[in-house]
Motif scaffolding. Structure first.
Motif, short mmCIF file in Angstrom:
data_model
loop_
_atom_site.label_atom_id
_atom_site.label_comp_id
_atom_site.label_asym_id
_atom_site.label_seq_id
_atom_site.Cartn_x
_atom_site.Cartn_y
_atom_site.Cartn_z
N LYS A 40 0.88 -0.89 0.16
CA LYS A 40 0.00 -0.03 -0.03
C LYS A 40 0.85 1.22 0.04
CE LYS A 40 -3.88 -2.08 2.60
NZ LYS A 40 -3.13 -3.59 2.95
N PHE A 41 0.60 2.12 -1.09
CA PHE A 41 1.65 3.26 -1.26
C PHE A 41 1.03 4.35 -2.05
CE2 PHE A 41 3.17 0.30 -4.17
CZ PHE A 41 3.14 0.85 -5.31
N PHE A 42 1.15 5.70 -1.72
CA PHE A 42 0.35 6.59 -2.58
C PHE A 42 -1.25 6.23 -2.71
CE2 PHE A 42 4.76 6.54 -4.41
CZ PHE A 42 5.34 7.36 -3.49
N GLY A 43 -2.02 5.64 -1.99
CA GLY A 43 -3.40 5.49 -2.23
C GLY A 43 -3.36 4.11 -3.05
N LEU A 44 -2.51 3.37 -3.44
CA LEU A 44 -2.59 2.37 -4.49
C LEU A 44 -2.55 1.11 -3.57
CD1 LEU A 44 -0.23 3.30 -7.31
CD2 LEU A 44 -2.56 3.41 -7.51
N GLU A 45 -3.14 -0.06 -3.91
CA GLU A 45 -3.00 -1.47 -3.37
C GLU A 45 -2.46 -2.43 -4.55
OE1 GLU A 45 -5.77 -4.37 -0.50
OE2 GLU A 45 -6.27 -2.46 -0.76
N VAL A 46 -1.34 -2.79 -4.27
CA VAL A 46 -0.70 -3.69 -5.29
C VAL A 46 -0.49 -5.14 -4.82
CG1 VAL A 46 1.13 -3.95 -6.95
CG2 VAL A 46 0.21 -1.72 -6.39
N GLU A 47 -1.06 -6.15 -5.39
CA GLU A 47 -0.96 -7.43 -5.14
C GLU A 47 0.68 -7.82 -4.89
OE1 GLU A 47 -5.25 -9.41 -5.63
OE2 GLU A 47 -3.72 -9.45 -7.19
N LYS A 48 1.05 -8.74 -4.13
CA LYS A 48 2.38 -9.20 -4.05
C LYS A 48 2.56 -10.43 -4.64
CE LYS A 48 5.03 -8.62 -0.37
NZ LYS A 48 5.52 -8.55 1.10
N VAL A 49 2.37 -10.35 -6.23
CA VAL A 49 2.14 -11.83 -6.70
C VAL A 49 3.51 -11.75 -7.67
CG1 VAL A 49 0.97 -12.95 -8.52
CG2 VAL A 49 -0.30 -11.50 -6.86
N GLY A 50 4.00 -12.87 -8.02
CA GLY A 50 5.17 -13.44 -8.87
C GLY A 50 4.60 -13.65 -10.07
N TYR A 51 5.56 -13.98 -10.95
CA TYR A 51 5.10 -14.21 -12.47
C TYR A 51 6.07 -15.31 -13.02
CZ TYR A 51 2.67 -9.61 -12.12
OH TYR A 51 1.89 -8.81 -11.61
N GLN A 52 6.11 -16.44 -12.13
CA GLN A 52 6.65 -17.66 -12.44
C GLN A 52 6.05 -18.28 -13.80
OE1 GLN A 52 5.71 -17.04 -9.46
NE2 GLN A 52 7.47 -17.53 -8.01
N GLY A 53 7.01 -18.74 -14.80
CA GLY A 53 6.47 -19.14 -15.87
C GLY A 53 5.64 -18.27 -16.99
N GLN A 54 5.65 -16.96 -16.64
CA GLN A 54 4.82 -16.03 -17.31
C GLN A 54 5.62 -15.42 -18.48
OE1 GLN A 54 1.29 -15.44 -17.11
NE2 GLN A 54 1.38 -16.86 -15.76
N VAL A 55 5.07 -15.12 -19.72
CA VAL A 55 6.05 -14.58 -20.65
C VAL A 55 5.66 -13.08 -21.04
CG1 VAL A 55 6.21 -14.83 -23.31
CG2 VAL A 55 5.96 -16.77 -21.99
N LEU A 56 4.30 -12.54 -21.09
CA LEU A 56 3.95 -11.47 -21.63
C LEU A 56 4.39 -10.50 -20.52
CD1 LEU A 56 0.26 -11.82 -22.91
CD2 LEU A 56 2.30 -11.37 -24.13
N PRO A 57 4.42 -10.42 -19.23
CA PRO A 57 4.54 -9.49 -18.09
C PRO A 57 6.23 -9.07 -18.53
CG PRO A 57 3.44 -11.19 -17.21
CD PRO A 57 3.83 -11.87 -18.46
N VAL A 58 7.11 -10.26 -18.45
CA VAL A 58 8.39 -9.76 -18.80
C VAL A 58 8.96 -9.30 -19.94
CG1 VAL A 58 9.28 -12.31 -19.19
CG2 VAL A 58 10.82 -10.77 -18.08
N LEU A 59 8.28 -9.83 -21.03
CA LEU A 59 8.34 -9.06 -22.22
C LEU A 59 8.35 -7.65 -22.19
CD1 LEU A 59 7.05 -11.65 -24.94
CD2 LEU A 59 9.47 -10.95 -24.60
#
Length: 471
Positions: free
Chosen positions: A220-239
């Motif tokens: 939680k920062f600057f009024g945002l709430e961001v999930e602490k999720v990893g991206y194991q095996g994912q392609v699009l996020p890292v691209l």
């Protein structure tokens, strides 16, 4: 053999020295950037004794010469054309001018995924070995090898760990390759990829279950709430994140003085990219990737026969266009989402089909040069490398290529209806069964039988009919 004279013939068949933009060579082939490939006289080129085949891919025109001889031909070639020696990267850049926007996008994906394929294929083979050791009913009824021989348990565990590493840290591999391709620092790309699978983050494979239980941690920062999720095996996020990182780094590098580069550029680049990735890029691309994968899976589940027919039959034409590289990302996404891919087994069978068609040409033809080329290229295709068979033999005569497509389509229908899955990408030829889940081995062997017999039989019959007509 007069190498100089035949090299002159090669230059003329390519449209003359004025049609050559840049030239280099690999172990067996001349790799050329031409101004206009329409000027190439392919029939004359392929009739030259030194030439064992030719094909165009990713804007490059490649002439298959053979190991050892290609060095001598290349030396003569650059002397005759006056282009000077070029590196492979220089030829790649020169050849990009021949590509349209779609081809350039496909080439970008190829440039990213091809360098990491050795690690992925190795992982697939090791997973196959682990499956053999841990799968029940392979050698013993109702038991696995490690059940009967417990001393192999820890060895299987180590093999499994080594095999899974490439997939667990896939974003790190893609981050390195993608940032390099986009013109950024490979080291920052590795850090970016590993950041997306940091152990402090919720593992992506457990996200759905944690979401249902309401146990997903957040920042939680600057009024945002961001999930602490990893991206194991994912392609699009890292691209997407890699592209952003490279652009940010290049932007800062041009504006920060050399004396402060190390203190400013890397930390600011990673910080900005990291924030943007976790806040926006990750969640959006994660959702998009799952949506696309879900749609793909639903189509194959609803009409598996049509899916198998189309992908199995049309994979070889996709190789010609280079579009097959785009499906590597789909394979990775399927593996991350549903635990395996139903596309790659069809790729393996398509490769075998091309080899079977080329082998039939070897037995049917009386041309000694074609016999040698067809034999070596068929063996190569059976081991997963199809380009020599496709471009050197099958496309040259057309009907072997279509025979391979027919056999691959039939096999694609059979294994897709049966739901054959591979937990990873492996060697796309006869050894492919090692990377197929054990319970699907019997039906996959049926598919292998189809692509060995159908393309061979159709090609051999057609070759004999054509030879009889020509006689």
């Amino acid at each position: 053999m007069d190498i100089r004279k035949q090299t002159e013939e090669i230059v003329q068949a390519l449209g003359g020295k004025e049609n050559v933009s840049a030239a280099t060579h690999c172990v067996t082939r001349l790799r050329l950037a031409l101004h206009d490939e329409e000027k190439v006289d392919k029939e004359a080129l392929n009739n030259i004794d030194l030439v064992k085949g030719s094909f165009s891919t990713n804007g490059q025109f490649q002439v298959v010469i053979g190991q050892g001889t290609v060095n001598k031909v290349y030396n003569e070639f650059i002397e005759m054309t006056g282009v000077g020696e070029s590196t492979k990267e220089e030829v790649k850049k020169a050849s990009e001018s021949n590509l349209n926007p779609l081809q350039r996008a496909i080439k970008t994906l190829a440039d990213i995924f091809i360098p990491i394929l050795p690690a992925i294929v190795t992982a697939g083979l090791l997973m196959g070995i682990n499956n053999i050791l841990t799968g029940a009913d392979i050698f013993y009824s109702g038991q696995s090898v490690i059940d009967v021989h417990p001393q192999w348990t820890d060895i299987a565990s180590i093999i499994n760990l080594i095999a899974n590493t490439a997939f667990v840290f896939l974003p790190g591999l893609i981050g390195w390759s993608a940032v390099k391709r986009f013109g950024g620092s490979e080291l920052l790309g590795i850090v970016l990829g590993l950041m997306l699978v940091h152990p402090d983050l919720l593992n992506a494979w457990g996200y759905a279950e944690a979401q249902e239980g309401g146990s997903v941690d957040t920042w939680k920062f600057f009024g945002l709430e961001v999930e602490k999720v990893g991206y194991q095996g994912q392609v699009l996020p890292v691209l997407v994140a890699s592209y952003v990182l490279a652009r940010v780094e290049r932007f800062l590098s041009k504006r920060v003085s050399d004396g402060f580069q190390m203190l400013v550029v890397p930390p600011v680049t990673l910080l900005l990219t990291g924030f943007v990735t976790f806040v926006a890029i990750g969640p959006i691309t994660f959702a998009v990737g799952n949506f696309l994968t879900g749609g793909f899976v639903s189509i194959f589940e609803a009409v598996p026969a049509i899916g198998g027919l189309l992908y199995g039959g049309l994979y070889a034409p996709l190789v010609i266009t280079g579009m097959h590289h785009t499906f590597l990302a789909v394979d990775f996404q399927l593996i991350a989402t549903i635990g395996g891919t139903f596309l790659w087994p069809m790729v393996a069978l398509s490769n075998i089909a091309q080899g079977s068609a080329a082998f039939a040409m070897m037995l049917a033809t009386k041309d000694e040069k074609l016999k040698g080329l067809a034999l070596t290229s068929s063996i190569s295709a059976w081991l997963g490398i199809t380009e020599p068979a496709m471009f050197g033999v099958n496309l040259r005569f057309r009907y072997p290529f279509f025979a391979a497509m027919i056999g691959s389509a039939i096999a694609g229908i059979v294994i897709t209806i049966a739901g054959v899955m591979a937990p990873s990408i492996g060697v796309g030829g006869l050894p492919a069964f090692f990377s197929i889940l054990y319970e699907f081995w019997p039906i996959f062997f049926v598919g292998m039988g189809i692509v060995l017999i159908v393309p061979f039989t159709l090609t051999f019959i057609m070759a004999k009919i054509k030879m009889k007509k020509e006689a």
